[in-house]
Design a protein around this motif. Structure first.
Motif, PDB file in Angstrom:
ATOM      1  N   UNK A 198      39.443 -27.621   0.643  1.00 40.04           N
ATOM      2  CA  UNK A 198      40.468 -28.572   0.093  1.00 40.04           C
ATOM      3  C   UNK A 198      40.112 -29.342   0.611  1.00 40.04           C
ATOM      4  N   UNK A 199      40.819 -30.585   0.856  1.00 41.52           N
ATOM      5  CA  UNK A 199      41.798 -31.646   0.864  1.00 41.52           C
ATOM      6  C   UNK A 199      43.405 -31.597   1.015  1.00 41.52           C
ATOM      7  N   UNK A 200      44.139 -31.542   1.822  1.00 42.33           N
ATOM      8  CA  UNK A 200      45.454 -31.349   1.689  1.00 42.33           C
ATOM      9  C   UNK A 200      45.689 -32.752   1.622  1.00 42.33           C
ATOM     10  N   UNK A 201      46.093 -33.284   0.204  1.00 43.59           N
ATOM     11  CA  UNK A 201      46.912 -34.295   0.492  1.00 43.59           C
ATOM     12  C   UNK A 201      48.227 -35.220   0.809  1.00 43.59           C
ATOM     13  N   UNK A 202      49.322 -34.312   0.527  1.00 47.50           N
ATOM     14  CA  UNK A 202      50.538 -34.553   0.404  1.00 47.50           C
ATOM     15  C   UNK A 202      51.260 -33.591   0.771  1.00 47.50           C
ATOM     16  N   UNK A 203      52.714 -33.926   1.231  1.00 47.55           N
ATOM     17  CA  UNK A 203      53.690 -32.509   0.548  1.00 47.55           C
ATOM     18  C   UNK A 203      55.006 -33.268  -0.412  1.00 47.55           C
TER      19      UNK A 203
END
Length: 185
Positions: free
Chosen positions: A152-157
């Motif tokens: 996964x690529x963590x994109x934002x909160x």
């Protein structure tokens, strides 16, 4: 190189947008997120307008059975409004393919650190994580994770939820108990 930061404590799939989720022991994750997640929407049978928890909060208490006819009957009774389920053309995640929330985030929320409009009681996460001490998933924005077979690529909160949103880089299977690893560049 990777850093093991915890494990998957729970997996939830939300087959119908705005309804309660079902916990599962494992889930296939495709390019658009967990297979079957938010695949259906509820619409007013008279107007065709989408019905959500914003206008019908009782929806959040209904757990989809997977039987469209039974779910439609239950929703019509609960809402007092004739509704129908329609298949989404694409997954309906409002912000990203996968929503990850840690038990630590839920504990912080219990202590008052809750974004406005967020439900700390039901963060509606796909993956609930048990993280090691001092870990905070919010620090992962811009980084990649491996969870089971999935990258996964963590994109934002999120604005109104706990945890973080992530996009799928490598599809695969994720199971309860799988390690969560932060990948180093």
């Amino acid at each position: 190189m990777t850093e093991n930061v915890g494990s998957v404590a729970q997996i939830a799939v939300y087959p119908v947008k705005s309804l309660a989720g079902r916990t599962v022991g494992e889930a296939r994750v495709g390019p658009a997120g967990l297979v079957g997640d938010r695949a259906w929407a509820v619409v007013d049978a008279t107007t065709g307008e989408r019905v959500t928890t914003r206008t019908a909060p009782a929806m959040a208490e209904v757990v989809a059975t997977g039987d469209g006819e039974a779910d439609t009957i239950t929703l019509t009774e609960v809402l007092g409004l004739p509704v129908r389920l329609v298949r989404a053309e694409a997954p309906q995640g409002d912000a990203a393919a996968v929503h990850l929330v840690s038990r630590s985030a839920i504990a912080r929320a219990a202590g008052g650190d809750v974004p406005e409009g967020c439900s700390a009681d039901d963060p509606r996460a796909n993956l609930l994580l048990a993280l090691d001490d001092e870990q905070d998933e919010r620090t992962w924005v811009g980084r990649n994770l491996r969870v089971g077979e999935v990258e996964l690529s963590v994109s934002r909160t999120p604005k109104h939820c706990l945890g973080v949103y992530a996009e799928v880089r490598t599809p695969g299977l994720v199971r309860v108990g799988d390690r969560v690893e932060v990948l180093t560049p």
